[in-house]
Design an enzyme around this catalytic site. Structure first.
Site, mmCIF file in Angstrom:
data_model
loop_
_atom_site.group_PDB
_atom_site.id
_atom_site.type_symbol
_atom_site.label_atom_id
_atom_site.label_comp_id
_atom_site.label_asym_id
_atom_site.label_seq_id
_atom_site.Cartn_x
_atom_site.Cartn_y
_atom_site.Cartn_z
ATOM 1 N N GLY A 153 0.765 -1.240 0.000
ATOM 2 C CA GLY A 153 0.000 0.000 0.000
ATOM 3 C C GLY A 153 0.790 1.281 0.000
ATOM 4 O O GLY A 153 0.507 2.191 0.775
ATOM 5 N N ARG A 154 1.777 1.398 -0.881
ATOM 6 C CA ARG A 154 2.568 2.631 -0.906
ATOM 7 C C ARG A 154 2.781 3.155 -2.313
ATOM 8 O O ARG A 154 3.808 3.734 -2.620
ATOM 9 C CB ARG A 154 3.917 2.404 -0.233
ATOM 10 N N LYS A 174 5.868 5.083 -6.527
ATOM 11 C CA LYS A 174 6.113 4.114 -5.459
ATOM 12 C C LYS A 174 6.893 4.791 -4.340
ATOM 13 O O LYS A 174 7.929 5.399 -4.582
ATOM 14 C CB LYS A 174 6.904 2.917 -5.981
ATOM 15 N N ASP A 186 4.571 2.827 6.611
ATOM 16 C CA ASP A 186 4.567 4.280 6.505
ATOM 17 C C ASP A 186 4.323 4.757 5.078
ATOM 18 O O ASP A 186 4.268 5.951 4.815
ATOM 19 C CB ASP A 186 5.874 4.863 7.035
ATOM 20 N N ARG A 251 -2.632 -7.303 -11.596
ATOM 21 C CA ARG A 251 -1.900 -8.547 -11.364
ATOM 22 C C ARG A 251 -2.862 -9.696 -11.114
ATOM 23 O O ARG A 251 -4.069 -9.498 -11.022
ATOM 24 C CB ARG A 251 -1.009 -8.409 -10.118
ATOM 25 N N ASP A 321 0.701 -11.234 -6.091
ATOM 26 C CA ASP A 321 0.629 -9.778 -6.179
ATOM 27 C C ASP A 321 1.741 -9.210 -7.041
ATOM 28 O O ASP A 321 1.680 -8.060 -7.467
ATOM 29 C CB ASP A 321 0.697 -9.172 -4.777
ATOM 30 N N ASN A 322 2.763 -10.011 -7.307
ATOM 31 C CA ASN A 322 3.887 -9.552 -8.120
ATOM 32 C C ASN A 322 3.920 -10.197 -9.498
ATOM 33 O O ASN A 322 4.925 -10.074 -10.206
ATOM 34 C CB ASN A 322 5.213 -9.836 -7.395
#
Length: 568
Positions: A153-154, A174, A186, A251, A321-322
């Site tokens: 989530g970044r 990213k 974060d 993805r 996810d990748n």
């Protein structure tokens, strides 16, 4: 920005990201976040650290145009800047829009940016978090287990731009701050990992391997705290952001998460959108469209992983996810180009179980495709399910066929011979036993003459081959290899060498190279980042500066125990 199946989209004004020592660096804001943590896009309106003043005017249908771009001509890196200014000026010819995404795919009604489970949508709206310190533009490019959520989530997805050739690209930032999908993170990325992603995605492109691209890299002085090896040693690192682009950031996990939550209507909607946008050979009205889609992804995934293997590339984290639905290489984290040949090579020190070792990547591809099939199954009738299972069963043959083709080309073999597989396996066995360098063994076979091989007189400059020659079975392999080369019809030794040097790179981004560049970058010396960027654009050609830097030499002793991890 867009996240996973759910993403974030931005259709609004300009967000101010920070300031450099000379001027400000602007980003187009209001990004969309995908629910699976996939794309988040922001358009970087800057060329070099002396270039600022990028003002964007919202246009019709969410498009944007560049109003003004200023160059500081007193900059000592003027030549570099001028090239980047010319690049940035081409933004005038781009149109940027997210209309085709938000007009079709639903948006999260919750506008607040806090971590939560997001359902019944594909996109969430979130704004990138500006750096507080100065920002320095470093480089610009030419261009297993269900965890209830995928990704970290970044990333922020800005939208889609169309260039002068009519090509569409999704822009994503990213490391641009927290999103609803950030969990306990974060939302930032550090300089170390950002340099690695920028350089490797560009290196893969010039190696002719399908990949996302890195458009630019900026670094700040903001503190980002990381426990790099998960051993309790938390240290302060510098925050950075990579602007990356791809035809699509969807993805396998984008579909998997919707199937997991039983959101089948949304799953069907997203699938139809992906097929219509990115699979033009498939009729979106055809009843077997999902079957055709699955067949294409299976075939192209087998092709991609075979290409990875042909250059000794280990992704490091091959989860769903990748794995791109367009079968491109995405999300460069703890990757590694294999140095000493070893099928058990694991670049990621976090992979204690060696699940993603290089020799297991083809199997992991099969595993992930099976997860894709499970996500598609609710949309398939019994006959289609049976056919889809048969398609998946054909994956190993597709992979083996492509792997064989690639390695035959690496050895300069033409035509077919029943002994080719044994010849390839024999060489790899010798390489493993002698711990020979993967890249340079094939490259030096591309450069050495047949007469030198026949005489077993390996000159010192062919250091990787000299290493293999110490094995007692090396003469037997050479005899088989030279005999096989004689069956190449209408082929000369010079033609063989010329052909082989076009498929066997002299330079790949080994971890010690990028580590050297990162160590200098931490001291604000980006010279090696720029050198690697230049060298990796022509990986098949000898480069004097690269030779001086030792990029085709044995791994230096200081890098023998070099480690990388998922922490970025």
């Amino acid at each position: 920005m867009l996240q996973g199946a759910r993403r974030t989209i931005t259709n609004f004004p300009v967000a101010y990201l920070g300031r450099s020592r000379t001027r400000s660096i602007g980003f187009l804001s209001c990004c969309l976040i995908r629910r699976l943590q996939f794309p988040r896009l922001l358009l970087l309106g800057v060329t070099c650290h002396a270039v600022v003043c990028s003002l964007w005017r919202p246009g019709l249908a969410g498009s944007a145009s560049l109003l003004h771009l200023h160059s500081n001509k007193s900059n000592p890196e003027q030549g570099y800047c001028e090239r980047e200014v010319r690049l940035a000026s081409s933004l005038d010819f781009w149109t940027l829009s997210s209309e085709n995404l938000i007009a079709v795919l639903p948006i999260d009604p919750v506008k607040e940016n806090y971590v939560r489970k997001v359902k019944n949508c594909v996109f969430s709206i979130a704004f990138p978090t500006p750096f507080k310190s100065r920002v320095h533009l470093v480089a610009v490019s030419k261009f297993g287990i269900w965890a209830d959520q995928l990704g970290d989530g970044r990333a922020h997805l800005i939208g889609i731009y169309m260039n002068r050739q009519g090509e569409k690209w999704e822009l994503q930032l990213k490391g641009s701050g927290k999103t609803p999908y950030s969990r306990n993170g974060d939302g930032r990325a550090v300089l170390r990992s950002s340099v690695r992603e920028f350089l490797c995605s560009e290196a893969m492109y010039y190696l002719r391997i399908p990949t996302s691209r890195a458009a630019s890299l900026v670094v700040s002085d903001d503190a980002v705290w990381r426990d790099q090896f998960y051993n309790g040693n938390v240290v302060k690192e510098r925050g950075a952001v990579v602007l990356r682009v791809a035809k699509s950031w969807f993805r396998i996990g984008s579909l998997e998460i919707l199937a997991h939550y039983g959101e089948l209507d949304l799953l069907r909607m997203l699938l139809d959108f992906i097929i219509q946008e990115h699979f033009p050979s498939i009729d979106v009205k055809e009843p077997n469209r999902y079957l055709d889609f699955f067949s294409t992804v299976v075939s192209e995934t087998a092709q991609l992983i075979a290409l990875w293997m042909s250059v000794g590339f280990a992704h490091g984290v091959c989860n769903t996810d990748n794995f791109s639905l367009l079968s491109i290489t995405i999300d460069y984290g703890p990757f590694g180009f294999m140095e000493a040949y070893n099928p058990d090579f694991v670049p990621n020190t976090s992979d204690d179980e060696r699940r993603y070792k290089i020799g297991n990547q083809a199997n992991i591809g099969m595993f992930n495709l099976n997860k894709l099939l499970q996500a598609l199954n609710p949309l398939l009738d019994p006959r289609q399910k049976q056919l889809a299972a048969q398609i998946l069963e054909g994956y190993p043959i597709l992979y083996d066929t492509r792997f064989r083709e690639l390695f035959k080309a690496k050895l300069g073999l033409l035509g077919k011979s029943k002994g080719d597989d044994d010849l390839i396996a024999f060489l790899l066995h010798l390489m493993e036993k002698t711990e020979a360098d993967f890249t340079m063994t094939f490259r030096q076979l591309s450069e050495i003459t047949q007469s030198q091989l026949q005489e077993l007189s390996i000159p010192q400059q062919f250091w990787a081959l000299k290493m293999i020659s110490k094995h007692k079975l090396f003469p037997a392999w050479v005899s088989q290899y030279l005999l096989r080369l004689k069956s190449n019809m209408n082929d000369s030794d010079s033609e063989r060498r010329k052909r082989m040097t076009t498929v066997n790179p002299r330079y790949v981004l080994k971890n010690w190279m990028v580590e050297s560049a990162v160590q200098k970058a931490e001291r604000n010396d980006f010279s090696e980042v720029h050198l690697l960027q230049q060298v990796l654009r022509r990986p098949f050609q000898k480069h004097s500066a690269a030779e001086t830097a030792g990029y085709s030499s044995p791994t230096p002793s200081w890098a023998k125990d070099l480690r990388v991890s998922c922490s970025s």
